[in-house]
Motif scaffolding. Structure first.
Motif, PDB file in Angstrom:
ATOM      1  N   ASN A   4       0.655  -0.840   0.091  1.00  0.00           N
ATOM      2  CA  ASN A   4       0.301  -0.513   0.126  1.00  0.00           C
ATOM      3  C   ASN A   4       1.611   1.299   0.004  1.00  0.00           C
ATOM      4  O   ASN A   4       1.624   1.606   1.179  1.00  0.00           O
ATOM      5  N   LYS A   5       1.035   2.292  -0.876  1.00  0.00           N
ATOM      6  CA  LYS A   5       1.743   2.774  -1.527  1.00  0.00           C
ATOM      7  C   LYS A   5       1.311   4.158   0.121  1.00  0.00           C
ATOM      8  O   LYS A   5       2.015   4.541   0.373  1.00  0.00           O
ATOM      9  N   LYS A   6       0.371   4.540   0.398  1.00  0.00           N
ATOM     10  CA  LYS A   6       0.100   5.301   1.121  1.00  0.00           C
ATOM     11  C   LYS A   6       0.733   4.754   2.634  1.00  0.00           C
ATOM     12  O   LYS A   6       0.647   5.975   2.978  1.00  0.00           O
ATOM     13  N   ASN A   7       0.110   4.025   3.710  1.00  0.00           N
ATOM     14  CA  ASN A   7       0.146   2.898   4.814  1.00  0.00           C
ATOM     15  C   ASN A   7       1.695   2.214   4.745  1.00  0.00           C
ATOM     16  O   ASN A   7       1.677   1.759   5.919  1.00  0.00           O
ATOM     17  N   GLY A   8       2.423   2.749   3.684  1.00  0.00           N
ATOM     18  CA  GLY A   8       3.553   1.895   3.686  1.00  0.00           C
ATOM     19  C   GLY A   8       4.327   0.653   3.922  1.00  0.00           C
ATOM     20  O   GLY A   8       4.117   0.061   2.755  1.00  0.00           O
ATOM     21  N   SER A   9       4.132   0.150   4.857  1.00  0.00           N
ATOM     22  CA  SER A   9       4.812  -1.244   4.592  1.00  0.00           C
ATOM     23  C   SER A   9       3.562  -1.824   5.214  1.00  0.00           C
ATOM     24  O   SER A   9       4.030  -3.134   5.284  1.00  0.00           O
ATOM     25  N   MET A  10       2.459  -1.479   5.522  1.00  0.00           N
ATOM     26  CA  MET A  10       1.025  -3.019   5.699  1.00  0.00           C
ATOM     27  C   MET A  10       0.834  -3.664   4.010  1.00  0.00           C
ATOM     28  O   MET A  10       0.332  -2.331   3.673  1.00  0.00           O
ATOM     29  N   PRO A  11       1.276  -3.888   4.096  1.00  0.00           N
ATOM     30  CA  PRO A  11       0.367  -5.118   3.044  1.00  0.00           C
ATOM     31  C   PRO A  11      -1.022  -5.044   3.117  1.00  0.00           C
ATOM     32  O   PRO A  11      -1.606  -4.796   3.314  1.00  0.00           O
ATOM     33  N   ARG A  12      -1.307  -4.840   1.661  1.00  0.00           N
ATOM     34  CA  ARG A  12      -2.795  -4.168   1.245  1.00  0.00           C
ATOM     35  C   ARG A  12      -4.059  -5.539   1.825  1.00  0.00           C
ATOM     36  O   ARG A  12      -4.914  -5.064   1.691  1.00  0.00           O
ATOM     37  N   HIS A 752     -18.183  -1.816  -7.446  1.00  0.00           N
ATOM     38  CA  HIS A 752     -18.813  -3.311  -8.419  1.00  0.00           C
ATOM     39  C   HIS A 752     -17.723  -4.491  -8.325  1.00  0.00           C
ATOM     40  O   HIS A 752     -18.124  -5.395  -8.295  1.00  0.00           O
ATOM     41  N   LEU A 753     -16.476  -3.929  -7.742  1.00  0.00           N
ATOM     42  CA  LEU A 753     -15.536  -4.718  -8.106  1.00  0.00           C
ATOM     43  C   LEU A 753     -15.784  -5.707  -6.481  1.00  0.00           C
ATOM     44  O   LEU A 753     -15.684  -7.247  -6.620  1.00  0.00           O
ATOM     45  N   MET A 754     -15.531  -5.145  -5.026  1.00  0.00           N
ATOM     46  CA  MET A 754     -15.926  -5.566  -4.262  1.00  0.00           C
ATOM     47  C   MET A 754     -17.456  -6.303  -4.152  1.00  0.00           C
ATOM     48  O   MET A 754     -17.599  -7.344  -3.120  1.00  0.00           O
ATOM     49  N   LEU A 755     -18.434  -5.923  -4.443  1.00  0.00           N
ATOM     50  CA  LEU A 755     -19.411  -6.611  -4.508  1.00  0.00           C
ATOM     51  C   LEU A 755     -19.636  -8.080  -5.349  1.00  0.00           C
ATOM     52  O   LEU A 755     -19.837  -8.412  -5.186  1.00  0.00           O
ATOM     53  N   MET A 756     -18.122  -8.151  -6.578  1.00  0.00           N
ATOM     54  CA  MET A 756     -18.651  -9.144  -7.121  1.00  0.00           C
ATOM     55  C   MET A 756     -17.090 -10.061  -6.322  1.00  0.00           C
ATOM     56  O   MET A 756     -16.847 -11.389  -6.721  1.00  0.00           O
ATOM     57  N   GLY A 757     -16.351  -9.741  -5.282  1.00  0.00           N
ATOM     58  CA  GLY A 757     -15.435 -10.145  -4.167  1.00  0.00           C
ATOM     59  C   GLY A 757     -13.944  -9.525  -4.680  1.00  0.00           C
ATOM     60  O   GLY A 757     -12.998 -10.649  -4.479  1.00  0.00           O
ATOM     61  N   ILE A 758     -13.646  -9.042  -5.597  1.00  0.00           N
ATOM     62  CA  ILE A 758     -12.544  -8.712  -6.207  1.00  0.00           C
ATOM     63  C   ILE A 758     -12.263  -7.484  -5.142  1.00  0.00           C
ATOM     64  O   ILE A 758     -12.244  -6.378  -5.510  1.00  0.00           O
ATOM     65  N   VAL A 759     -11.818  -7.782  -3.984  1.00  0.00           N
ATOM     66  CA  VAL A 759     -11.453  -6.324  -3.230  1.00  0.00           C
ATOM     67  C   VAL A 759     -10.740  -5.932  -2.844  1.00  0.00           C
ATOM     68  O   VAL A 759     -10.755  -4.296  -3.207  1.00  0.00           O
ATOM     69  N   GLU A 760      -8.886  -6.446  -3.202  1.00  0.00           N
ATOM     70  CA  GLU A 760      -8.128  -5.880  -3.900  1.00  0.00           C
ATOM     71  C   GLU A 760      -8.254  -4.599  -4.184  1.00  0.00           C
ATOM     72  O   GLU A 760      -7.426  -3.590  -4.427  1.00  0.00           O
ATOM     73  N   GLU A 761      -7.945  -5.105  -5.506  1.00  0.00           N
ATOM     74  CA  GLU A 761      -8.079  -4.470  -7.043  1.00  0.00           C
ATOM     75  C   GLU A 761      -9.360  -2.870  -6.692  1.00  0.00           C
ATOM     76  O   GLU A 761      -9.143  -1.981  -6.920  1.00  0.00           O
ATOM     77  N   GLY A 762     -10.476  -3.645  -6.135  1.00  0.00           N
ATOM     78  CA  GLY A 762     -11.482  -2.183  -6.039  1.00  0.00           C
ATOM     79  C   GLY A 762     -10.676  -0.823  -5.152  1.00  0.00           C
ATOM     80  O   GLY A 762     -10.789   0.202  -5.024  1.00  0.00           O
ATOM     81  N   LEU A 763      -9.987  -1.371  -4.090  1.00  0.00           N
ATOM     82  CA  LEU A 763      -9.005  -0.774  -2.772  1.00  0.00           C
ATOM     83  C   LEU A 763      -8.200  -0.311  -3.228  1.00  0.00           C
ATOM     84  O   LEU A 763      -7.934   1.039  -3.350  1.00  0.00           O
ATOM     85  N   GLU A 764      -7.450  -0.345  -4.339  1.00  0.00           N
ATOM     86  CA  GLU A 764      -6.867   0.163  -5.463  1.00  0.00           C
ATOM     87  C   GLU A 764      -7.049   1.519  -5.951  1.00  0.00           C
ATOM     88  O   GLU A 764      -6.699   2.628  -5.480  1.00  0.00           O
ATOM     89  N   ILE A 765      -7.882   1.476  -6.553  1.00  0.00           N
ATOM     90  CA  ILE A 765      -8.729   2.594  -7.326  1.00  0.00           C
ATOM     91  C   ILE A 765      -8.979   3.574  -6.371  1.00  0.00           C
ATOM     92  O   ILE A 765      -9.085   4.454  -6.497  1.00  0.00           O
ATOM     93  N   VAL A 766      -9.903   2.982  -5.388  1.00  0.00           N
ATOM     94  CA  VAL A 766     -10.203   3.853  -4.235  1.00  0.00           C
ATOM     95  C   VAL A 766      -8.992   4.842  -3.513  1.00  0.00           C
ATOM     96  O   VAL A 766      -9.112   6.575  -3.892  1.00  0.00           O
ATOM     97  N   ARG A 767      -7.314   3.977  -3.415  1.00  0.00           N
ATOM     98  CA  ARG A 767      -6.343   4.593  -2.861  1.00  0.00           C
ATOM     99  C   ARG A 767      -5.693   5.716  -3.780  1.00  0.00           C
ATOM    100  O   ARG A 767      -5.726   7.102  -4.159  1.00  0.00           O
ATOM    101  N   VAL A 768      -5.992   5.079  -5.107  1.00  0.00           N
ATOM    102  CA  VAL A 768      -5.453   6.040  -6.535  1.00  0.00           C
ATOM    103  C   VAL A 768      -6.279   7.629  -6.417  1.00  0.00           C
ATOM    104  O   VAL A 768      -5.332   8.205  -6.863  1.00  0.00           O
TER     105      VAL A 768
END
Length: 865
Positions: A4-12, A752-768
């Motif tokens: 996670n670029k913003k949260n330093g060393s914490m894996p997504r 929509h990604l999250m609703l489909m269970g594709i959570v990590e990709e959805g969170l990355e879009i939110v962060r960007v």
């Protein structure tokens, strides 16, 4: 493993393992910020940054999401306060007040001469310490603004301020913290205005408040004087204005005239403190005399009363106070305003029925008779309104969802406090798409834009229903044609342009949503005939051959017509058919025709518009009922000779063809969040969404050419592009916004990604997305598109449903809970009758109601992850 670029060393992935411990934590900052990670306060940099990834561009990753703003992150922070449809004042990250938009339309960047100050008295007058209760002025204000070359006269930038400042928000509260080594006080300023889900009237008041909290950290008593100072910013005319005293404060007034009654307006500032003194007449003179003398009195620790003078000058409230060692004191400053008339009017008049006269009149003007009435109500009910608002805020932030999600949702709730939203005299909602600097942008509660906004139907469902009622009872004619822009004052419109396919079809799905949220069968039965007429109009206009697809040219949110079937708009058609079938069956109506079309359309779309990876468009402009594109009325405009040559080679302008549009299954998302259920094959929808993340999400746009509107995202910034052509076939003139980045689309796709269970990709879009709104270049509380505080960004509210899968159905009295989060969690849930916390504890679902009631017969819990 990705980081996670913003949260330093914490894996997504780590957020899924338990509650998020970093919510509200103070982020580490770099060389331009604090000296250590433990410091809360920072001096605001006076460096002005530009767009585009230049050498001066601030580095990413210095601020944790949903945490404190410091340093350069304070540059653009402007936090809206005010009621829905009532007007707005912004509390800036430094403590300044700006964006005064009180006259029923935006006045963005309006920063009148208004400031609070404190004087700490010394043993001698020469030892007094006086400061404006703000941090340093951001550098962008000092040069480049209109008038800056002449010194910026008339503002307060040259008065002493606190050296250290930070800002933190827990919507709808924003808190500024101030420190200065020369001032023996710790200071906090909390700005807020009422926001109570399920109580739209309390949330629509023309009021705001600032709570100034002073603490004495020393071992000696402190004598001080607090003051609030304002020129008469309500004045428009040269002589028809005045300042008058009121209980513990003053009122700024503009009388207006018979010819321009909308100029009449009033603003009150009052405090709750004893020993208050009010000066209603500053020193009168030339040049800079008034402000010079006002500051002299502040510096001297003055505290006196003075009666108004003819013509009305600036005014000051003084409050003296004494603080023993370790003690605290809070002074609450109440703002209220009243501008009961306007000349704001949009939409063409029709002869029958007779046109509604006059301009927009705000809802609050029907409830309150004048400024004194509003002021009294605000002060009398302050404690109750604050307690109810704080209860909501605490409940919302009592969540284990990722901080970037909470930040995105809360930041865009600010749209509801902006001039984007209006409430008409009968309490009906009417909205712009966004705000120009000095006027609303794109009028009429535009149906295809407001499709994306998911906050109001859950927080204020009675207001959302008024939008449906306007669409189906006012903006729809006997043929079923709906204007996608309603008139203001709300009245029958002219039907002189295309209906918007996504807006009109989306309204059918949203009608289903409003029924399931509210549970009112009588309301559904009343609106159903018009809903059915609307759907039949859509069928005969865009699918006259009854193929189950939108084939004829269909106008949409990209302000053009798509020619030939496409995944984006046909998914709306399938969603509307599905919703109509469910509503019709509940009302014992014959929906067999709709079922036939749904079956045909689903099969065609999944087979003919899916390339094995994603959905696309088949451009078609021959063999249709529509005339040649050269003759069809459109916002495209005229075809030049060069454009006519392109027409022969590529077809109509502004299509996307085999390109890959991020909105490619938008109708399926809307159907899902409305409770209709996903349309189209689940695996194919998931494939499309994964491809959106793969092809259209860019973490660096430096090499991306955007000749359209680049300031939404450009240079080294990241963003989700509206369309790409990963397999070739890019058109010479694709649809007009194809190269842009819109936050409303980013959140829609992420949800929509999250609703489909594709959570990590959805969170990355939110962060960007939120990385662009960290306060350095853009206001974190103003996600703009075609205007400030753009409504589409409220698609971010769908992130809650995307992660938790929580949806309450008031018809069945069933709570559906299908979380895409591993293990235990808890999150905010709002319904038509109450709100609270929903989640899973020790593997079992639960709901805790915090306000009102939620009648739950059953929780249908599916642990999908």
């Amino acid at each position: 493993m990705a980081r996670n670029k913003k949260n330093g060393s914490m894996p997504r992935r780590d957020f899924l393992k338990g509650s998020v411990a970093t919510v509200g934590a103070i982020g580490a900052v770099g060389a331009t910020g604090c000296q250590t990670t433990e410091q809360k306060y920072c001096q605001v940099s006076t460096v002005g940054y530009g767009f585009g990834g230049s050498a001066n561009m601030p580095a990413k990753g210095e601020k944790k999401y949903n945490s404190v703003y410091t340093g350069d992150q304070l540059n653009r922070v402007a936090f809206p306060m005010g009621g829905m449809g009532a007007g707005m004042i912004c509390l800036e990250g430094t403590g300044a007040l700006s964006h005064f938009s009180l006259r029923n339309q935006p006045d963005v960047f309006n920063e009148p001469c208004v400031f609070a100050a404190v004087c700490v008295k010394g043993k001698k007058k020469e030892q007094n310490i006086a400061r404006v209760l703000e941090g340093p002025v951001p550098g962008w204000k000092l040069f480049g603004q209109p008038g800056s070359g002449n010194g910026g006269k008339g503002n307060t930038f040259g008065l002493p301020r606190f050296r250290q400042v930070s800002f933190e928000t827990r919507f709808p509260f924003g808190t500024v913290s101030l420190k200065d080594e020369k001032v023996p006080l710790d200071v906090e300023i909390t700005g807020w205005s009422p926001f109570v889900p399920g109580d739209p009237d309390s949330s629509s008041l023309p009021v705001a408040a600032l709570e100034y909290r002073f603490k004495n950290p020393t071992d000696k008593s402190i004598n001080a004087v607090w003051s609030f100072n304002a020129k008469n910013f309500m004045a428009i005319t040269k002589k028809d204005h005045n300042v008058r005293a009121t209980d513990n404060g003053f009122v700024l007034e503009e009388k207006g005239s018979k010819g321009k009654p909308w100029e009449q307006g009033s603003f009150s500032a009052t405090v709750d403190a004893v020993n208050t003194k009010v000066n209603c007449a500053w020193f009168r003179g030339g040049w800079f005399d008034s402000l010079t003398m006002a500051w002299k009195y502040i510096q001297d620790g003055a505290c006196y009363e003075k009666a108004p003078v003819p013509g009305g000058g600036p005014a000051t409230i003084f409050v003296p106070f004494e603080l023993a060692p370790g003690k605290e004191k809070t002074i609450t400053l109440h703002f209220a305003w009243y501008v009961g008339k306007s000349n704001v009017r949009t939409g063409r008049n029709v002869k029958k029925p007779p046109a509604v006269p006059g301009g927009y009149r705000p809802w609050y003007a029907e409830r309150f008779k004048d400024i004194d009435d509003v002021t009294l109500f605000w002060r009398s009910h302050y404690g109750r309104l604050r307690a109810n608002t704080k209860q909501f805020s605490d409940c919302f932030y009592d969540s284990t969802l990722p901080p970037e999600v909470l930040e995105a949702v809360a930041a865009n709730l600010s749209i509801l406090k902006s001039p984007t939203v209006l409430r008409e005299r009968k309490g009906r909602l009417w909205c712009y798409e966004g705000c120009r600097d000095n006027a609303g942008c794109c009028h009429g509660s535009c149906t295809h834009v407001w499709n994306y906004a998911q906050a109001i139907p859950h927080l204020f469902p009675s207001l959302e229903r008024t939008l449906r009622e306007t669409e189906f009872f006012v903006s729809q004619d006997e043929k079923g044609h709906q204007t996608f822009r309603s008139s203001l004052p709300i009245r029958p419109p002219t039907h002189s342009f295309h209906a918007a396919c996504d807006g009109q079809l989306g309204g059918i799905m949203k009608t289903y949503r409003e029924w399931r949220i509210g549970g009112d069968r009588k309301w559904l039965a009343k609106i159903w005939p018009n809903v059915k007429a609307s759907l039949h109009y859509c069928i005969e206009t865009w699918d006259p051959k009854h193929k189950g697809i939108l084939e004829e040219p269909h106008h949409n949110t990209y302000d053009i017509e798509f020619w030939g079937p496409d995944g984006m708009c046909t998914s709306f058609y399938l969603g509307a058919l599905s919703a109509a079938i469910k509503m019709g069956e509940a009302l014992k109506d014959d929906v067999s025709f709709f079922k036939t079309l749904l079956d045909k359309g689903t099969k065609y779309t999944e087979k003919e518009l899916f390339d094995g990876e994603y959905f696309y468009q088949k451009i078609q402009w021959e063999g249709l009922k529509a005339q040649n594109p050269l003759k069809v009325k459109s916002m495209v405009g005229n075809y030049s000779p060069e454009a006519q040559e392109l027409l022969k080679k590529e077809g109509p302008k502004y299509q996307y063809g085999i390109g890959f549009i991020s909105d490619g299954v938008l109708g399926s998302w809307l159907a899902a969040v409305c409770g209709v259920g996903q349309v189209l094959n689940k695996d194919k929808v998931a494939s499309h969404l994964k491809s959106v993340h793969k092809y259209n999400l860019k973490t660096d746009l430096s090499d991306h050419a955007n000749p359209q509107r680049p300031t939404y995202a450009c240079g080294s910034e990241g963003g989700l592009l509206l369309c790409t052509w990963p397999k070739g076939g890019q058109l010479s003139l694709p649809f007009v916004y194809s190269n842009e980045v819109w936050t409303g689309i980013e959140y829609q796709v992420a949800s929509h990604l999250m609703l489909m269970g594709i959570v990590e990709e959805g969170l990355e879009i939110v962060r960007v997305c939120r990385d662009r709104y960290d306060g350095r270049i853009r206001n974190p509380f103003n996600e703009y598109e075609c205007g400030h505080w753009y409504a589409r960004a409220m698609s971010s509210y769908g992130l809650l449903q995307g992660l938790t899968g929580a949806r309450y159905d008031a018809v069945e009295k069933v709570l559906y809970l299908e979380p895409n989060i591993k293990g235990d969690f808890h999150s905010f849930l709002s319904t038509a009758t109450g709100y609270g916390t929903v989640g899973v504890k020790n593997g079992k679902p639960f709901v805790k109601v915090k306000s009102g009631e939620i009648n739950i017969r059953e929780i249908k819990y599916i642990a999908k992850v």
